[in-house]
Motif scaffolding. Structure first.
Motif, PDB file in Angstrom:
ATOM      1  N   ALA A 159      41.427  23.834  32.385  1.00 20.89           N
ATOM      2  CA  ALA A 159      40.552  24.621  33.250  1.00 20.89           C
ATOM      3  C   ALA A 159      39.439  25.259  32.428  1.00 20.89           C
ATOM      4  CB  ALA A 159      41.354  25.697  33.971  1.00 20.89           C
ATOM      5  N   PRO A 160      38.229  25.391  32.989  1.00 24.91           N
ATOM      6  CA  PRO A 160      37.136  26.060  32.271  1.00 24.91           C
ATOM      7  C   PRO A 160      37.471  27.518  32.014  1.00 24.91           C
ATOM      8  CG  PRO A 160      36.316  24.809  34.158  1.00 24.91           C
ATOM      9  CD  PRO A 160      37.805  24.838  34.274  1.00 24.91           C
ATOM     10  N   SER A 161      36.974  28.041  30.918  1.00 22.86           N
ATOM     11  CA  SER A 161      37.242  29.440  30.569  1.00 22.86           C
ATOM     12  C   SER A 161      36.418  30.404  31.407  1.00 22.86           C
ATOM     13  CB  SER A 161      36.956  29.674  29.085  1.00 22.86           C
ATOM     14  OG  SER A 161      35.606  29.346  28.793  1.00 22.86           O
ATOM     15  N   SER A 162      35.286  29.956  31.945  1.00 15.08           N
ATOM     16  CA  SER A 162      34.433  30.821  32.759  1.00 15.08           C
ATOM     17  C   SER A 162      35.014  30.984  34.162  1.00 15.08           C
ATOM     18  CB  SER A 162      33.019  30.240  32.843  1.00 15.08           C
ATOM     19  OG  SER A 162      32.217  31.025  33.702  1.00 15.08           O
ATOM     20  N   LYS A 163      34.828  32.157  34.767  1.00 16.98           N
ATOM     21  CA  LYS A 163      35.299  32.420  36.112  1.00 16.98           C
ATOM     22  C   LYS A 163      34.163  32.472  37.128  1.00 16.98           C
ATOM     23  CE  LYS A 163      38.619  35.276  36.850  1.00 16.98           C
ATOM     24  NZ  LYS A 163      39.459  36.490  36.949  1.00 16.98           N
ATOM     25  N   TYR A 164      32.914  32.421  36.662  1.00 13.65           N
ATOM     26  CA  TYR A 164      31.763  32.538  37.557  1.00 13.65           C
ATOM     27  C   TYR A 164      30.906  31.280  37.468  1.00 13.65           C
ATOM     28  CZ  TYR A 164      32.811  37.488  38.125  1.00 13.65           C
ATOM     29  OH  TYR A 164      33.416  38.674  38.429  1.00 13.65           O
ATOM     30  N   PHE A 165      30.285  30.936  38.591  1.00 16.33           N
ATOM     31  CA  PHE A 165      29.329  29.831  38.623  1.00 16.33           C
ATOM     32  C   PHE A 165      28.232  30.189  39.625  1.00 16.33           C
ATOM     33  CE2 PHE A 165      27.763  25.671  40.116  1.00 16.33           C
ATOM     34  CZ  PHE A 165      27.427  25.105  38.895  1.00 16.33           C
ATOM     35  N   GLN A 166      27.011  30.268  39.127  1.00 18.43           N
ATOM     36  CA  GLN A 166      25.847  30.637  39.931  1.00 18.43           C
ATOM     37  C   GLN A 166      26.042  31.972  40.644  1.00 18.43           C
ATOM     38  OE1 GLN A 166      24.388  27.550  42.496  1.00 18.43           O
ATOM     39  NE2 GLN A 166      24.190  26.036  40.839  1.00 18.43           N
ATOM     40  N   GLY A 167      26.709  32.913  39.976  1.00 22.46           N
ATOM     41  CA  GLY A 167      26.894  34.243  40.529  1.00 22.46           C
ATOM     42  C   GLY A 167      28.067  34.395  41.476  1.00 22.46           C
ATOM     43  N   PHE A 168      28.829  33.343  41.723  1.00 21.66           N
ATOM     44  CA  PHE A 168      29.974  33.400  42.632  1.00 21.66           C
ATOM     45  C   PHE A 168      31.266  33.220  41.850  1.00 21.66           C
ATOM     46  CE2 PHE A 168      26.436  31.829  45.177  1.00 21.66           C
ATOM     47  CZ  PHE A 168      26.502  32.638  46.302  1.00 21.66           C
ATOM     48  N   THR A 169      32.356  33.743  42.410  1.00 22.65           N
ATOM     49  CA  THR A 169      33.685  33.540  41.850  1.00 22.65           C
ATOM     50  C   THR A 169      34.667  33.303  42.984  1.00 22.65           C
ATOM     51  OG1 THR A 169      35.380  34.436  40.371  1.00 22.65           O
ATOM     52  CG2 THR A 169      34.338  35.982  41.869  1.00 22.65           C
ATOM     53  N   THR A 170      35.776  32.687  42.680  1.00 30.33           N
ATOM     54  CA  THR A 170      36.783  32.419  43.701  1.00 30.33           C
ATOM     55  C   THR A 170      37.304  33.724  44.306  1.00 30.33           C
ATOM     56  OG1 THR A 170      37.464  30.339  42.669  1.00 30.33           O
ATOM     57  CG2 THR A 170      39.050  31.404  44.131  1.00 30.33           C
ATOM     58  N   GLY A 171      37.316  33.784  45.612  1.00 32.62           N
ATOM     59  CA  GLY A 171      37.767  34.988  46.308  1.00 32.62           C
ATOM     60  C   GLY A 171      36.644  35.780  46.934  1.00 32.62           C
ATOM     61  N   ASP A 172      35.395  35.484  46.593  1.00 35.41           N
ATOM     62  CA  ASP A 172      34.276  36.172  47.237  1.00 35.41           C
ATOM     63  C   ASP A 172      34.261  35.863  48.729  1.00 35.41           C
ATOM     64  OD1 ASP A 172      33.422  37.293  44.904  1.00 35.41           O
ATOM     65  OD2 ASP A 172      31.787  35.885  44.549  1.00 35.41           O
ATOM     66  N   ILE A 173      33.988  36.874  49.536  1.00 33.91           N
ATOM     67  CA  ILE A 173      33.792  36.671  50.974  1.00 33.91           C
ATOM     68  C   ILE A 173      32.294  36.557  51.214  1.00 33.91           C
ATOM     69  CG2 ILE A 173      34.141  37.657  53.267  1.00 33.91           C
ATOM     70  CD1 ILE A 173      36.622  39.016  52.187  1.00 33.91           C
TER      71      ILE A 173
END
Length: 426
Positions: free
Chosen positions: A358-372
Motif C-alpha cells: 500500500a502507498p505510504s501517503s493517505k491523501y490524493f488531490q486533497g482528499f482522503t478515505t472517509g471524507d464526506i
C-alpha cells in the motif's frame, strides 16, 4: 433535531430550533461550523451576552450499538439523539489476521526457535482492543458534545447481565456453583447431549469429532453451547461455512440443531467487561455521573409510553428522568465507527504471501478515505447531485458510497463537506 450553536469564540450556547438556524444563516449572522452533528457559529454574539441552561448527556452502553441523547433539564426536551455502531468485531478480526500472518512468516523464516519468556506486562484494568474501542467511541462523542453544548451532567446505564440466568432462567442456590459440565468432561458431555451420533448425518458407532457450530474464524467461541459432534466427513465438508448455508437443503435438521444450541453470550459479556471502565472514564471528565440499572431504564420507558430503541433507552436512563419528555420529531443520527485506516503496508493473498504494498501517503488531490463529499456530476450514466463517503485511489477515480449505490467518480466533481473523522453518518 435542534441545531447546536457556538459563539464567535467557539464557546457553546443553547441549541436552537432549525427554523431559527435558517434565519441566522439567511441573514448572514451565522455560518456553518460542522455538518455532523450540524453546528452553526454566530459571528456577533459572545457567551457573556447570552443565557445558557443545563444539559445532560444520557448513555445506554451496548455491545454492538450505544444509544446517546442530550436532554435539556429545565424543559425536559430532547435536543439530540444518536446511535453509535461499534467496530469491535472488525478489530478482533484484524488482530486475528495479523497474528496468523506473523505466525506463518515466522514458521517460514525461522523454522524453529526457542519460545521467548512471557515478560510482557499489562497495566491494571487492561482491556482487549476490541472492548477498549467501545469505551473510546463513547468518550469521543461525550467530549464532542461538550464542545458544542453546555453539558453539566452525565447519566449512564450501569447494567450487569447474569450470564447463567440467561442460560437457565430457573437457576438458583448451589446450582450457580455447578455449571453444565458438573461431573462431565467436555467430550463425554457432548456425547450424551447429541446421543452419540453425528449432528449432521446421524451416523453412529464411528469416531466423532468436536465441531464448532459457528466456526472460530467467524467469531465462534469454545462455549459448550457452540459445540456439537460430527463425523470426519461432515466436519471437513462444513469447514468454516455458516451452518444455515451448509444445511440450506435440510431446513428441519437446521432448526433441530439450532434449537439444541444455546444463544451465545458474547454481547452480554462485552457489556459486563466494559461497564466499570466506562464509568471511571466518564468520571475523569469532571462532570457528575449518575448511574442507573437496566430495570430502572425499562420502568421509565414503559411508564412514559416510549417505544424501545437504543436512543430511547438512553433517554430513560437514571432516576433524574423527568415525568414528561418532549421528543417530538426526533430522528437519531446513525453513527458507525470506521477507524482511521490501517498501518498495514504489505497486503497478503489468502495464503499469507505478500502480493502488493500500500502507498505510504493517505491523501490524493486533497482528499482522503472517509471524507464526506458532495458530487456534482454533469453528464453520463450517474449524472446528478450526490452526497456520500468516498474511498480514494491514487488515480483520478474515487469510489463514492451513497445510501443507495456505489460508483466511481472523478475528483474534479467533488467538494468536501465534512472531513474524515473516523465515523460514517446516516
Amino acid at each position: 433535531m435542534y441545531v447546536f450553536v457556538l459563539d464567535k469564540n467557539k464557546q457553546p450556547l443553547n441549541p436552537c430550533h432549525p427554523a431559527r438556524a435558517r434565519e441566522l444563516l439567511k441573514h448572514r449572522r451565522a455560518a456553518v461550523h460542522k455538518r455532523y452533528p450540524f453546528t452553526i457559529i454566530i459571528t456577533d454574539r459572545e457567551l457573556q451576552q447570552s443565557v445558557t441552561h443545563p444539559y445532560r448527556v444520557k448513555i445506554d452502553p451496548g455491545s454492538c450499538i450505544t444509544g446517546m441523547t442530550v436532554l435539556q433539564e429545565n424543559t425536559a426536551r430532547c435536543v439530540f439523539a444518536c446511535e453509535i455502531t461499534h467496530c469491535g468485531f472488525q478489530i478482533r478480526q484484524s488482530l486475528l489476521s495479523r497474528r496468523q500472518l506473523r505466525c506463518s512468516r515466522r514458521s517460514r523464516k525461522t523454522r524453529y526457535r526457542q519460545p521467548r519468556f512471557l515478560n510482557r506486562t499489562r497495566r491494571q484494568g487492561w482491556l482487549p482492543p476490541s472492548l477498549q474501542s467501545r469505551i473510546e467511541n463513547v468518550l469521543t462523542w461525550v467530549n464532542r458534545l461538550r464542545r458544542i453544548c453546555p453539558i453539566t451532567a452525565i447519566s449512564q446505564e450501569l447494567v450487569k447481565f447474569d450470564l447463567q440466568k440467561l442460560d437457565q432462567p430457573e437457576i438458583q442456590g448451589v446450582d450457580y456453583q455447578r455449571g453444565e459440565l458438573f461431573g462431565f468432561e467436555v467430550k463425554q458431555y457432548l456425547l450424551l447431549k447429541w446421543q452419540h451420533q453425528c449432528a449432521y448425518c446421524g451416523i453412529k458407532d464411528i469416531p466423532l469429532q468436536v465441531e464448532h457450530i459457528v466456526a472460530k474464524s467467524c467469531g465462534g467461541t469454545n462455549r459448550v453451547s457452540n459445540l456439537t459432534l460430527a463425523c470426519q466427513k461432515c466436519n471437513q465438508a462444513k469447514g468454516n461455512q455458516p451452518i444455515d448455508k451448509f444445511l440450506k437443503k435440510k431446513p428441519e435438521l437446521l432448526n433441530r440443531i439450532l434449537a439444541q444450541a444455546k444463544k451465545p453470550l458474547v454481547d452480554a459479556t462485552a457489556v459486563n467487561a466494559t461497564r466499570w471502565e466506562l464509568y471511571r472514564s466518564l468520571q475523569q471528565t469532571g462532570l457528575p455521573v449518575e448511574v442507573g440499572s437496566g430495570g430502572r431504564t425499562k420502568w421509565n420507558r414503559a411508564n412514559r409510553g416510549i417505544d424501545k430503541s437504543h436512543w430511547a433507552d438512553s433517554l430513560c436512563v437514571g432516576a433524574s428522568t423527568p415525568e414528561k419528555l418532549i421528543i417530538k420529531n426526533i430522528k437519531p443520527l446513525l453513527i458507525s465507527a470506521k477507524g482511521h485506516g490501517t498501518r498495514q503496508r504489505c497486503r497478503p493473498d489468502k495464503f499469507g504471501f505478500p502480493k502488493a504494498h500500500a502507498p505510504s501517503s493517505k491523501y490524493f488531490q486533497g482528499f482522503t478515505t472517509g471524507d464526506i463529499v458532495k458530487a456534482h456530476i454533469p453528464t453520463g450514466k450517474f449524472a446528478g447531485i450526490y452526497t456520500g463517503r468516498i474511498s480514494i485511489r491514487f488515480r483520478p477515480s474515487f469510489a463514492l458510497h451513497t445510501l443507495e449505490q456505489k460508483f466511481d467518480v472523478h475528483p474534479k466533481y467533488l467538494k468536501t463537506i465534512h472531513k474524515a473523522d473516523g465515523y460514517e453518518y446516516k
